[in-house]
Design a protein around this motif. Sequence first.
Motif, PDB file in Angstrom:
ATOM      1  N   LEU A 247      12.849 -41.854 -22.414  1.00 21.34           N
ATOM      2  CA  LEU A 247      12.020 -41.193 -23.428  1.00 21.34           C
ATOM      3  C   LEU A 247      12.430 -39.730 -23.599  1.00 21.34           C
ATOM      4  CD1 LEU A 247       8.441 -42.627 -22.776  1.00 21.34           C
ATOM      5  CD2 LEU A 247       9.883 -42.969 -24.784  1.00 21.34           C
ATOM      6  N   GLY A 248      12.682 -39.064 -22.513  1.00 22.65           N
ATOM      7  CA  GLY A 248      13.116 -37.661 -22.578  1.00 22.65           C
ATOM      8  C   GLY A 248      14.429 -37.515 -23.324  1.00 22.65           C
ATOM      9  N   THR A 249      15.348 -38.414 -23.060  1.00 18.75           N
ATOM     10  CA  THR A 249      16.645 -38.384 -23.744  1.00 18.75           C
ATOM     11  C   THR A 249      16.480 -38.636 -25.236  1.00 18.75           C
ATOM     12  OG1 THR A 249      17.767 -39.146 -21.747  1.00 18.75           O
ATOM     13  CG2 THR A 249      18.932 -39.445 -23.838  1.00 18.75           C
ATOM     14  N   LEU A 250      15.668 -39.633 -25.579  1.00 18.12           N
ATOM     15  CA  LEU A 250      15.450 -39.947 -26.995  1.00 18.12           C
ATOM     16  C   LEU A 250      14.766 -38.796 -27.731  1.00 18.12           C
ATOM     17  CD1 LEU A 250      14.350 -43.697 -26.771  1.00 18.12           C
ATOM     18  CD2 LEU A 250      16.528 -42.786 -27.608  1.00 18.12           C
ATOM     19  N   ILE A 251      13.777 -38.195 -27.111  1.00 14.01           N
ATOM     20  CA  ILE A 251      13.094 -37.052 -27.739  1.00 14.01           C
ATOM     21  C   ILE A 251      14.058 -35.884 -27.888  1.00 14.01           C
ATOM     22  CG2 ILE A 251      11.290 -35.308 -27.371  1.00 14.01           C
ATOM     23  CD1 ILE A 251       9.573 -37.573 -26.150  1.00 14.01           C
ATOM     24  N   GLY A 252      14.857 -35.633 -26.871  1.00 13.65           N
ATOM     25  CA  GLY A 252      15.850 -34.553 -26.950  1.00 13.65           C
ATOM     26  C   GLY A 252      16.854 -34.779 -28.063  1.00 13.65           C
ATOM     27  N   GLN A 253      17.333 -36.005 -28.193  1.00 11.87           N
ATOM     28  CA  GLN A 253      18.271 -36.332 -29.270  1.00 11.87           C
ATOM     29  C   GLN A 253      17.617 -36.177 -30.630  1.00 11.87           C
ATOM     30  OE1 GLN A 253      19.645 -40.262 -28.282  1.00 11.87           O
ATOM     31  NE2 GLN A 253      21.359 -39.494 -27.053  1.00 11.87           N
ATOM     32  N   HIS A 254      16.374 -36.597 -30.736  1.00 15.10           N
ATOM     33  CA  HIS A 254      15.655 -36.463 -32.008  1.00 15.10           C
ATOM     34  C   HIS A 254      15.516 -34.992 -32.399  1.00 15.10           C
ATOM     35  CE1 HIS A 254      12.741 -37.091 -35.184  1.00 15.10           C
ATOM     36  NE2 HIS A 254      11.914 -36.253 -34.581  1.00 15.10           N
ATOM     37  N   LEU A 255      15.126 -34.162 -31.456  1.00 11.71           N
ATOM     38  CA  LEU A 255      14.969 -32.728 -31.744  1.00 11.71           C
ATOM     39  C   LEU A 255      16.309 -32.083 -32.094  1.00 11.71           C
ATOM     40  CD1 LEU A 255      12.365 -31.713 -29.021  1.00 11.71           C
ATOM     41  CD2 LEU A 255      11.985 -32.021 -31.477  1.00 11.71           C
ATOM     42  N   ALA A 256      17.348 -32.464 -31.367  1.00 16.23           N
ATOM     43  CA  ALA A 256      18.676 -31.918 -31.658  1.00 16.23           C
ATOM     44  C   ALA A 256      19.145 -32.335 -33.048  1.00 16.23           C
ATOM     45  CB  ALA A 256      19.677 -32.372 -30.606  1.00 16.23           C
ATOM     46  N   THR A 257      18.867 -33.569 -33.428  1.00 20.51           N
ATOM     47  CA  THR A 257      19.241 -34.058 -34.752  1.00 20.51           C
ATOM     48  C   THR A 257      18.481 -33.308 -35.841  1.00 20.51           C
ATOM     49  OG1 THR A 257      19.734 -36.229 -33.851  1.00 20.51           O
ATOM     50  CG2 THR A 257      19.367 -36.106 -36.217  1.00 20.51           C
ATOM     51  N   ARG A 258      17.191 -33.061 -35.619  1.00 17.66           N
ATOM     52  CA  ARG A 258      16.388 -32.305 -36.591  1.00 17.66           C
ATOM     53  C   ARG A 258      16.940 -30.906 -36.774  1.00 17.66           C
ATOM     54  NH1 ARG A 258      10.154 -32.369 -35.420  1.00 17.66           N
ATOM     55  NH2 ARG A 258      10.453 -30.370 -36.445  1.00 17.66           N
ATOM     56  N   VAL A 259      17.260 -30.250 -35.676  1.00 17.48           N
ATOM     57  CA  VAL A 259      17.812 -28.888 -35.749  1.00 17.48           C
ATOM     58  C   VAL A 259      19.149 -28.914 -36.474  1.00 17.48           C
ATOM     59  CG1 VAL A 259      18.784 -27.023 -34.355  1.00 17.48           C
ATOM     60  CG2 VAL A 259      16.576 -28.022 -33.735  1.00 17.48           C
ATOM     61  N   ASP A 260      19.963 -29.902 -36.161  1.00 15.67           N
ATOM     62  CA  ASP A 260      21.270 -30.028 -36.813  1.00 15.67           C
ATOM     63  C   ASP A 260      21.115 -30.279 -38.313  1.00 15.67           C
ATOM     64  OD1 ASP A 260      23.902 -29.735 -36.036  1.00 15.67           O
ATOM     65  OD2 ASP A 260      24.280 -31.899 -35.960  1.00 15.67           O
ATOM     66  N   ASN A 261      20.170 -31.132 -38.694  1.00 16.81           N
ATOM     67  CA  ASN A 261      19.929 -31.396 -40.119  1.00 16.81           C
ATOM     68  C   ASN A 261      19.456 -30.142 -40.842  1.00 16.81           C
ATOM     69  OD1 ASN A 261      20.692 -34.062 -39.970  1.00 16.81           O
ATOM     70  ND2 ASN A 261      18.615 -34.839 -39.720  1.00 16.81           N
ATOM     71  N   ARG A 262      18.576 -29.388 -40.216  1.00 16.23           N
ATOM     72  CA  ARG A 262      18.102 -28.146 -40.832  1.00 16.23           C
ATOM     73  C   ARG A 262      19.237 -27.145 -40.996  1.00 16.23           C
ATOM     74  NH1 ARG A 262      12.194 -27.072 -38.121  1.00 16.23           N
ATOM     75  NH2 ARG A 262      11.140 -28.764 -39.205  1.00 16.23           N
ATOM     76  N   ARG A 263      20.099 -27.061 -39.995  1.00 11.57           N
ATOM     77  CA  ARG A 263      21.237 -26.139 -40.083  1.00 11.57           C
ATOM     78  C   ARG A 263      22.166 -26.558 -41.224  1.00 11.57           C
ATOM     79  NH1 ARG A 263      26.138 -26.537 -38.105  1.00 11.57           N
ATOM     80  NH2 ARG A 263      25.580 -28.137 -36.609  1.00 11.57           N
ATOM     81  N   HIS A 264      22.446 -27.853 -41.328  1.00 19.24           N
ATOM     82  CA  HIS A 264      23.297 -28.334 -42.422  1.00 19.24           C
ATOM     83  C   HIS A 264      22.638 -28.088 -43.779  1.00 19.24           C
ATOM     84  CE1 HIS A 264      26.462 -29.991 -40.034  1.00 19.24           C
ATOM     85  NE2 HIS A 264      25.650 -30.813 -39.376  1.00 19.24           N
ATOM     86  N   GLN A 265      21.348 -28.300 -43.858  1.00 15.20           N
ATOM     87  CA  GLN A 265      20.625 -28.060 -45.110  1.00 15.20           C
ATOM     88  C   GLN A 265      20.688 -26.576 -45.477  1.00 15.20           C
ATOM     89  OE1 GLN A 265      16.496 -29.100 -44.883  1.00 15.20           O
ATOM     90  NE2 GLN A 265      16.238 -29.107 -47.110  1.00 15.20           N
ATOM     91  N   TRP A 266      20.512 -25.702 -44.508  1.00  8.18           N
ATOM     92  CA  TRP A 266      20.582 -24.265 -44.761  1.00  8.18           C
ATOM     93  C   TRP A 266      21.990 -23.870 -45.209  1.00  8.18           C
ATOM     94  CZ3 TRP A 266      23.427 -20.210 -42.828  1.00  8.18           C
ATOM     95  CH2 TRP A 266      23.006 -18.948 -43.238  1.00  8.18           C
ATOM     96  N   GLU A 267      23.027 -24.411 -44.554  1.00 10.20           N
ATOM     97  CA  GLU A 267      24.407 -24.106 -44.936  1.00 10.20           C
ATOM     98  C   GLU A 267      24.707 -24.590 -46.350  1.00 10.20           C
ATOM     99  OE1 GLU A 267      26.725 -25.945 -41.862  1.00 10.20           O
ATOM    100  OE2 GLU A 267      26.418 -24.277 -40.464  1.00 10.20           O
ATOM    101  N   ARG A 268      24.233 -25.784 -46.674  1.00  7.46           N
ATOM    102  CA  ARG A 268      24.443 -26.322 -48.023  1.00  7.46           C
ATOM    103  C   ARG A 268      23.735 -25.453 -49.059  1.00  7.46           C
ATOM    104  NH1 ARG A 268      23.151 -31.841 -47.530  1.00  7.46           N
ATOM    105  NH2 ARG A 268      21.017 -31.117 -47.383  1.00  7.46           N
ATOM    106  N   SER A 269      22.530 -25.035 -48.740  1.00 10.78           N
ATOM    107  CA  SER A 269      21.775 -24.164 -49.639  1.00 10.78           C
ATOM    108  C   SER A 269      22.495 -22.834 -49.832  1.00 10.78           C
ATOM    109  CB  SER A 269      20.375 -23.951 -49.071  1.00 10.78           C
ATOM    110  OG  SER A 269      19.667 -23.029 -49.841  1.00 10.78           O
ATOM    111  N   ALA A 270      23.011 -22.269 -48.757  1.00  5.54           N
ATOM    112  CA  ALA A 270      23.734 -21.003 -48.848  1.00  5.54           C
ATOM    113  C   ALA A 270      25.014 -21.153 -49.675  1.00  5.54           C
ATOM    114  CB  ALA A 270      24.067 -20.479 -47.456  1.00  5.54           C
ATOM    115  N   THR A 271      25.696 -22.273 -49.515  1.00  6.83           N
ATOM    116  CA  THR A 271      26.913 -22.525 -50.298  1.00  6.83           C
ATOM    117  C   THR A 271      26.590 -22.673 -51.776  1.00  6.83           C
ATOM    118  OG1 THR A 271      27.967 -23.586 -48.405  1.00  6.83           O
ATOM    119  CG2 THR A 271      28.877 -24.087 -50.576  1.00  6.83           C
ATOM    120  N   GLU A 272      25.532 -23.418 -52.088  1.00  2.00           N
ATOM    121  CA  GLU A 272      25.138 -23.597 -53.487  1.00  2.00           C
ATOM    122  C   GLU A 272      24.718 -22.271 -54.105  1.00  2.00           C
ATOM    123  OE1 GLU A 272      22.115 -26.577 -53.306  1.00  2.00           O
ATOM    124  OE2 GLU A 272      23.556 -28.203 -53.003  1.00  2.00           O
ATOM    125  N   ARG A 273      24.002 -21.445 -53.355  1.00  5.18           N
ATOM    126  CA  ARG A 273      23.597 -20.127 -53.859  1.00  5.18           C
ATOM    127  C   ARG A 273      24.825 -19.265 -54.127  1.00  5.18           C
ATOM    128  NH1 ARG A 273      22.718 -14.936 -52.530  1.00  5.18           N
ATOM    129  NH2 ARG A 273      20.898 -13.898 -53.413  1.00  5.18           N
TER     130      ARG A 273
END
Length: 151
Positions: free
Chosen positions: A20-46
């Motif tokens: 459970l700890g591993t799965l939660i950690g992976q989920h949180l890491a994936t969320r952070v990674d998705n947000r970072r990619h979304q921010w980078e894409r937004s910055a590129t589009e701007r």
Amino acid sequence: MDTLTGGTALALAGVVLGTLGTLIGQHLATRVDNRRHQWERSATERAERKAAIMEFLGSAQRIELVLDSRNLGLSDPCGTDEEALHELWLATKAVELLCARETAQAAQDYAEALHARVRKGTTGAAPPAKRERRHAFMEAARGELGSGGAR
């Protein structure tokens, strides 16, 4: 026997908690990674929108220089009117491709006002007011780039 069952249950509970700890950690890491990619894409589009707006403003400024030179009776230092108009309309199309509808329409209106002023010798109609159209474009561009607010 109870000790063996209790030890097995504790080991099994440890495995479940670890998983459970591993799965939660992976989920949180994936969320952070998705947000970072979304921010980078937004910055590129701007950045792309900003480049299109700046290119349009550069072309519009060239037309303004042509018009100012005409008003002062000077020769055109930037080349022909046709080249400047071509650059203006090409830059307008870039704004239309990359920016919101309001910004694209404001660019279109401003380009039409500049075009009409350049061509005013060939048409009998009064050219549209470029100052108001320039102001409308600048306000739309500020909103597009997230630096809106009354100025």
